[in-house]
Design a protein around this motif. Structure first.
Motif, PDB file in Angstrom:
ATOM      1  N   THR A  40     -85.718 -17.680   4.871  1.00  0.00           N
ATOM      2  CA  THR A  40     -85.866 -19.017   5.447  1.00  0.00           C
ATOM      3  C   THR A  40     -84.543 -19.769   5.554  1.00  0.00           C
ATOM      4  OG1 THR A  40     -86.340 -20.022   3.304  1.00  0.00           O
ATOM      5  CG2 THR A  40     -88.220 -19.208   4.579  1.00  0.00           C
ATOM      6  N   LEU A  41     -83.479 -19.234   4.968  1.00  0.00           N
ATOM      7  CA  LEU A  41     -82.195 -19.945   4.981  1.00  0.00           C
ATOM      8  C   LEU A  41     -81.560 -19.970   6.369  1.00  0.00           C
ATOM      9  CD1 LEU A  41     -79.981 -21.415   3.389  1.00  0.00           C
ATOM     10  CD2 LEU A  41     -78.937 -19.194   2.983  1.00  0.00           C
ATOM     11  N   LYS A  42     -81.481 -18.817   7.024  1.00  0.00           N
ATOM     12  CA  LYS A  42     -80.794 -18.755   8.317  1.00  0.00           C
ATOM     13  C   LYS A  42     -81.468 -19.634   9.379  1.00  0.00           C
ATOM     14  CE  LYS A  42     -78.771 -15.677  11.721  1.00  0.00           C
ATOM     15  NZ  LYS A  42     -78.536 -14.297  12.110  1.00  0.00           N
ATOM     16  N   PRO A  43     -82.803 -19.572   9.549  1.00  0.00           N
ATOM     17  CA  PRO A  43     -83.416 -20.457  10.547  1.00  0.00           C
ATOM     18  C   PRO A  43     -83.179 -21.946  10.258  1.00  0.00           C
ATOM     19  CG  PRO A  43     -84.979 -18.785   9.862  1.00  0.00           C
ATOM     20  CD  PRO A  43     -83.792 -18.666   8.974  1.00  0.00           C
ATOM     21  N   ALA A  44     -83.165 -22.322   8.985  1.00  0.00           N
ATOM     22  CA  ALA A  44     -82.908 -23.719   8.637  1.00  0.00           C
ATOM     23  C   ALA A  44     -81.475 -24.102   8.987  1.00  0.00           C
ATOM     24  CB  ALA A  44     -83.170 -23.948   7.152  1.00  0.00           C
ATOM     25  N   LEU A  45     -80.522 -23.214   8.708  1.00  0.00           N
ATOM     26  CA  LEU A  45     -79.122 -23.493   9.043  1.00  0.00           C
ATOM     27  C   LEU A  45     -78.915 -23.548  10.552  1.00  0.00           C
ATOM     28  CD1 LEU A  45     -77.211 -21.334   6.412  1.00  0.00           C
ATOM     29  CD2 LEU A  45     -77.493 -23.812   6.442  1.00  0.00           C
ATOM     30  N   ASP A  67     -79.429 -15.959  -3.568  1.00  0.00           N
ATOM     31  CA  ASP A  67     -78.203 -15.307  -4.039  1.00  0.00           C
ATOM     32  C   ASP A  67     -78.193 -13.838  -3.630  1.00  0.00           C
ATOM     33  OD1 ASP A  67     -75.748 -15.077  -5.306  1.00  0.00           O
ATOM     34  OD2 ASP A  67     -76.643 -14.544  -7.225  1.00  0.00           O
ATOM     35  N   THR A  68     -78.108 -13.597  -2.333  1.00  0.00           N
ATOM     36  CA  THR A  68     -78.011 -12.235  -1.812  1.00  0.00           C
ATOM     37  C   THR A  68     -76.811 -12.159  -0.884  1.00  0.00           C
ATOM     38  OG1 THR A  68     -79.390 -12.677   0.128  1.00  0.00           O
ATOM     39  CG2 THR A  68     -80.534 -11.950  -1.874  1.00  0.00           C
ATOM     40  N   ASP A  69     -76.303 -10.952  -0.674  1.00  0.00           N
ATOM     41  CA  ASP A  69     -75.171 -10.778   0.228  1.00  0.00           C
ATOM     42  C   ASP A  69     -75.540 -11.162   1.663  1.00  0.00           C
ATOM     43  OD1 ASP A  69     -73.525  -9.920  -1.813  1.00  0.00           O
ATOM     44  OD2 ASP A  69     -74.028  -7.802  -1.520  1.00  0.00           O
ATOM     45  N   ASP A  70     -76.781 -10.887   2.071  1.00  0.00           N
ATOM     46  CA  ASP A  70     -77.222 -11.252   3.421  1.00  0.00           C
ATOM     47  C   ASP A  70     -77.185 -12.762   3.633  1.00  0.00           C
ATOM     48  OD1 ASP A  70     -77.624  -8.609   4.064  1.00  0.00           O
ATOM     49  OD2 ASP A  70     -79.766  -8.647   3.578  1.00  0.00           O
ATOM     50  N   CYS A  71     -77.671 -13.527   2.649  1.00  0.00           N
ATOM     51  CA  CYS A  71     -77.679 -14.981   2.773  1.00  0.00           C
ATOM     52  C   CYS A  71     -76.255 -15.539   2.805  1.00  0.00           C
ATOM     53  CB  CYS A  71     -78.464 -15.614   1.627  1.00  0.00           C
ATOM     54  SG  CYS A  71     -80.249 -15.402   1.777  1.00  0.00           S
ATOM     55  N   LYS A  72     -75.369 -14.964   1.992  1.00  0.00           N
ATOM     56  CA  LYS A  72     -73.974 -15.419   2.001  1.00  0.00           C
ATOM     57  C   LYS A  72     -73.319 -15.132   3.342  1.00  0.00           C
ATOM     58  CE  LYS A  72     -73.458 -14.997  -2.954  1.00  0.00           C
ATOM     59  NZ  LYS A  72     -72.864 -14.306  -4.072  1.00  0.00           N
ATOM     60  N   GLN A  73     -73.602 -13.958   3.912  1.00  0.00           N
ATOM     61  CA  GLN A  73     -73.043 -13.602   5.216  1.00  0.00           C
ATOM     62  C   GLN A  73     -73.620 -14.494   6.320  1.00  0.00           C
ATOM     63  OE1 GLN A  73     -70.546 -11.549   5.878  1.00  0.00           O
ATOM     64  NE2 GLN A  73     -70.689 -12.156   8.008  1.00  0.00           N
ATOM     65  N   GLU A  74     -74.917 -14.771   6.268  1.00  0.00           N
ATOM     66  CA  GLU A  74     -75.551 -15.630   7.264  1.00  0.00           C
ATOM     67  C   GLU A  74     -74.984 -17.045   7.211  1.00  0.00           C
ATOM     68  OE1 GLU A  74     -79.659 -15.259   6.331  1.00  0.00           O
ATOM     69  OE2 GLU A  74     -79.836 -13.308   7.285  1.00  0.00           O
ATOM     70  N   THR A  75     -74.712 -17.534   6.005  1.00  0.00           N
ATOM     71  CA  THR A  75     -74.118 -18.862   5.861  1.00  0.00           C
ATOM     72  C   THR A  75     -72.736 -18.898   6.501  1.00  0.00           C
ATOM     73  OG1 THR A  75     -75.344 -19.203   3.812  1.00  0.00           O
ATOM     74  CG2 THR A  75     -73.476 -20.648   4.211  1.00  0.00           C
ATOM     75  N   ARG A  76     -71.938 -17.855   6.259  1.00  0.00           N
ATOM     76  CA  ARG A  76     -70.592 -17.794   6.856  1.00  0.00           C
ATOM     77  C   ARG A  76     -70.660 -17.654   8.373  1.00  0.00           C
ATOM     78  NH1 ARG A  76     -69.189 -13.277   3.812  1.00  0.00           N
ATOM     79  NH2 ARG A  76     -69.746 -13.947   1.743  1.00  0.00           N
ATOM     80  N   THR A  77     -71.691 -16.980   8.873  1.00  0.00           N
ATOM     81  CA  THR A  77     -71.837 -16.807  10.320  1.00  0.00           C
ATOM     82  C   THR A  77     -72.203 -18.126  10.999  1.00  0.00           C
ATOM     83  OG1 THR A  77     -72.573 -14.535   9.978  1.00  0.00           O
ATOM     84  CG2 THR A  77     -73.055 -15.515  12.111  1.00  0.00           C
ATOM     85  N   VAL A  78     -73.174 -18.836  10.444  1.00  0.00           N
ATOM     86  CA  VAL A  78     -73.651 -20.077  11.061  1.00  0.00           C
ATOM     87  C   VAL A  78     -72.668 -21.225  10.831  1.00  0.00           C
ATOM     88  CG1 VAL A  78     -75.524 -21.763  11.082  1.00  0.00           C
ATOM     89  CG2 VAL A  78     -76.042 -19.338  10.880  1.00  0.00           C
ATOM     90  N   LEU A  79     -72.161 -21.354   9.606  1.00  0.00           N
ATOM     91  CA  LEU A  79     -71.208 -22.416   9.252  1.00  0.00           C
ATOM     92  C   LEU A  79     -69.930 -21.754   8.732  1.00  0.00           C
ATOM     93  CD1 LEU A  79     -73.723 -24.709   7.348  1.00  0.00           C
ATOM     94  CD2 LEU A  79     -72.849 -25.062   9.649  1.00  0.00           C
ATOM     95  N   LEU A  84     -71.687 -20.432   0.232  1.00  0.00           N
ATOM     96  CA  LEU A  84     -73.011 -20.580  -0.364  1.00  0.00           C
ATOM     97  C   LEU A  84     -72.910 -20.519  -1.888  1.00  0.00           C
ATOM     98  CD1 LEU A  84     -76.106 -20.711   0.012  1.00  0.00           C
ATOM     99  CD2 LEU A  84     -76.104 -18.220   0.063  1.00  0.00           C
ATOM    100  N   TYR A  85     -73.412 -21.564  -2.547  1.00  0.00           N
ATOM    101  CA  TYR A  85     -73.486 -21.599  -4.004  1.00  0.00           C
ATOM    102  C   TYR A  85     -74.949 -21.559  -4.401  1.00  0.00           C
ATOM    103  CZ  TYR A  85     -68.587 -22.920  -4.251  1.00  0.00           C
ATOM    104  OH  TYR A  85     -67.234 -22.933  -4.142  1.00  0.00           O
ATOM    105  N   THR A  86     -75.283 -20.648  -5.310  1.00  0.00           N
ATOM    106  CA  THR A  86     -76.664 -20.500  -5.752  1.00  0.00           C
ATOM    107  C   THR A  86     -76.701 -20.486  -7.274  1.00  0.00           C
ATOM    108  OG1 THR A  86     -76.400 -18.118  -5.549  1.00  0.00           O
ATOM    109  CG2 THR A  86     -77.452 -19.245  -3.716  1.00  0.00           C
ATOM    110  N   PRO A  87     -77.170 -21.570  -7.898  1.00  0.00           N
ATOM    111  CA  PRO A  87     -77.247 -21.586  -9.358  1.00  0.00           C
ATOM    112  C   PRO A  87     -78.275 -20.574  -9.850  1.00  0.00           C
ATOM    113  CG  PRO A  87     -78.263 -23.550  -8.447  1.00  0.00           C
ATOM    114  CD  PRO A  87     -77.660 -22.798  -7.303  1.00  0.00           C
ATOM    115  N   ILE A  88     -77.933 -19.904 -10.903  1.00  0.00           N
ATOM    116  CA  ILE A  88     -78.783 -18.857 -11.460  1.00  0.00           C
ATOM    117  C   ILE A  88     -79.332 -19.325 -12.808  1.00  0.00           C
ATOM    118  CG2 ILE A  88     -78.826 -16.449 -12.240  1.00  0.00           C
ATOM    119  CD1 ILE A  88     -78.324 -16.693  -9.277  1.00  0.00           C
ATOM    120  N   ASN A  89     -80.554 -18.970 -13.108  1.00  0.00           N
ATOM    121  CA  ASN A  89     -81.147 -19.250 -14.406  1.00  0.00           C
ATOM    122  C   ASN A  89     -80.324 -18.548 -15.479  1.00  0.00           C
ATOM    123  OD1 ASN A  89     -82.724 -19.527 -16.664  1.00  0.00           O
ATOM    124  ND2 ASN A  89     -84.585 -18.768 -15.724  1.00  0.00           N
TER     125      ASN A  89
END
Length: 161
Positions: A40-45, A67-79, A84-89
């Motif tokens: 859901t991250l890429k469509p929102a971005l 916190d996946t490599d795909d989401c980090k790459q998609e963030t760099r592609t769109v913006l 991308l920062y993702t806090p982890i438990n």
């Protein structure tokens, strides 16, 4: 989403893009309940890509599920300027003791400093010139009630301790 043979519930997931300062929403994306969270991250971005606003975005903060490599790459592609920062438990991480820093006893598993009386400090600002964060003991913060937090210095001054 099916709960039984006779009852069916329709589930949806929402992704909301919000300004961190004003807390006003820029846009949202609604997906079907069966779609994976990290998809859901890429469509929102992509819906957020307004040139005037998106040009200044350097940080995207999202839940740990992103916190996946795909989401980090998609963030760099769109913006392109954004990271991308993702806090982890912290799970089983222990607090880290700190020595030589005035007023700070340790850093808790979430990365917050803890004062000498054991309360997590409140972030009240940042000094841009020095590149430092400004922390305050919650006992002295105006939003905290003095009854719930008693600091050893306050107790000694009032004679209650």
């Amino acid at each position: 989403m099916r709960k039984s043979n006779t009852v069916t519930y329709i589930a949806h997931k929402g992704t909301l893009i919000v300004d961190p300062v004003s807390e006003l929403p820029y846009t949202h994306y609604t997906a079907k309940g069966g779609e994976a969270d990290n998809l859901t991250l890429k469509p929102a971005l992509l819906k957020f890509k307004v040139p005037e606003i998106a040009a200044g975005v350097t940080i995207v903060e999202a839940d740990g599920i992103f916190d996946t490599d795909d989401c980090k790459q998609e963030t760099r592609t769109v913006l392109p300027k954004a990271q991308l920062y993702t806090p982890i438990n912290p799970r089983r991480r222990k607090s880290t003791p700190v020595e030589g820093v005035a007023g700070i006893k340790e850093i808790d598993p979430y990365g917050r400093p803890v004062c000498l009386s054991g309360h997590p400090l409140v972030l009240i600002g940042r000094d841009i010139k020095r590149g430092e964060y400004i922390w305050c003991c919650p006992c002295y913060h105006p939003r905290c009630s003095p009854e719930s937090l008693l600091h050893p210095v306050t107790l000694a001054a009032t004679g209650a301790g």
